[in-house]
Design a protein around this motif. Sequence first.
Motif, mmCIF file in Angstrom:
data_model
loop_
_atom_site.group_PDB
_atom_site.id
_atom_site.type_symbol
_atom_site.label_atom_id
_atom_site.label_comp_id
_atom_site.label_asym_id
_atom_site.label_seq_id
_atom_site.Cartn_x
_atom_site.Cartn_y
_atom_site.Cartn_z
ATOM 1 N N ARG A 1 18.320 37.319 97.066
ATOM 2 C CA ARG A 1 17.846 38.657 97.426
ATOM 3 C C ARG A 1 17.542 39.481 96.176
ATOM 4 N N HIS B 1 16.692 38.303 93.326
ATOM 5 C CA HIS B 1 15.458 37.759 92.746
ATOM 6 C C HIS B 1 14.235 38.392 93.413
ATOM 7 N N ASP B 2 14.252 38.470 94.741
ATOM 8 C CA ASP B 2 13.145 39.108 95.479
ATOM 9 C C ASP B 2 12.969 40.551 95.057
ATOM 10 N N LEU B 3 14.115 41.236 94.957
ATOM 11 C CA LEU B 3 14.114 42.649 94.594
ATOM 12 C C LEU B 3 13.508 42.848 93.201
ATOM 13 N N GLU C 1 11.575 40.819 91.597
ATOM 14 C CA GLU C 1 10.178 40.402 91.581
ATOM 15 C C GLU C 1 9.280 41.467 92.202
ATOM 16 N N SER C 2 9.772 42.109 93.263
ATOM 17 C CA SER C 2 8.897 43.028 93.975
ATOM 18 C C SER C 2 8.984 44.458 93.467
ATOM 19 N N PHE C 3 10.160 44.882 92.940
ATOM 20 C CA PHE C 3 10.292 46.305 92.604
ATOM 21 C C PHE C 3 10.647 46.597 91.160
ATOM 22 N N ASN D 1 6.984 44.277 87.068
ATOM 23 C CA ASN D 1 5.583 44.049 87.414
ATOM 24 C C ASN D 1 5.242 42.667 86.883
ATOM 25 N N THR D 2 5.264 41.677 87.779
ATOM 26 C CA THR D 2 5.193 40.288 87.310
ATOM 27 C C THR D 2 3.813 39.890 86.787
ATOM 28 N N LEU E 1 13.769 49.913 101.328
ATOM 29 C CA LEU E 1 12.897 48.773 101.065
ATOM 30 C C LEU E 1 13.482 47.477 101.618
#
Lengths: 87, 87
Positions: free
Chosen positions: A58, A60-62, A64-66, A69-70, B29
Motif C-alpha cells: 500500500r 508503494h502505491d501511495l 508512486e501515486s502521490f 512524480n515517477t 485518497l
Amino acid sequence: MARVVVDVMLKPEILDPQGQAVQRALPRLGFQGISDVRQGKRFELEVDGPVDEAALARIHDLAESFLANTVIEDFTIRVEEVAEAAK
Amino acid sequence: MARVVVDVMLKPEILDPQGQAVQRALPRLGFQGISDVRQGKRFELEVDGPVDEAALARIHDLAESFLANTVIEDFTIRVEEVAEAAK
C-alpha cells in the motif's frame, strides 16, 4: 507502530538546479572536495499496525501515486524503526 | 568517491504543515492506517577522496551551517555507498 521512510529523488538524468546551487556555493563557503550534490525529499510515515507485505504494498502505491512524480523522480521505501513498546 | 547522505527533518516539536497536509489527504485518497507524516529534505553529496573522520567532520560543519537550520531542524549524516571502482 512503525516508521516507514520514503525517499524521493530526481532521476539521475534529470537536472537538479537546487542541488547544483548548493554544490556551487560550497567552494565559496570554504568546503572543497564535494563533486556533486542532489537534493530530494524524505517522508517519514508513522504506520499503525504491523508493517507486513500488504502494508508495504500500500505504501508503494501511495509513494508512486502521490509522494513521487515517477516521470522525473525515483523513490525508495524502507522500514526504519519499529517501536515495540507502542505495539 | 563515496556518497554521503544528509537527512534534514524538522525537530519533533516543530509543526510540519507540509507533512500534515499529506497526512490529511491520505484517507481521502483511500489510504488508511497512517497516523503521522513528516516531510524533510535529503541531500546526497558525492565526496571526492576517502570519507574519513576529517571528511565527516567537515560534512557535519557543512550540514550544520548551510543545509539545516538547527534552530528548527535536526540532521543526520550517513555514508551510503563507496564506489570502489571509482577510487
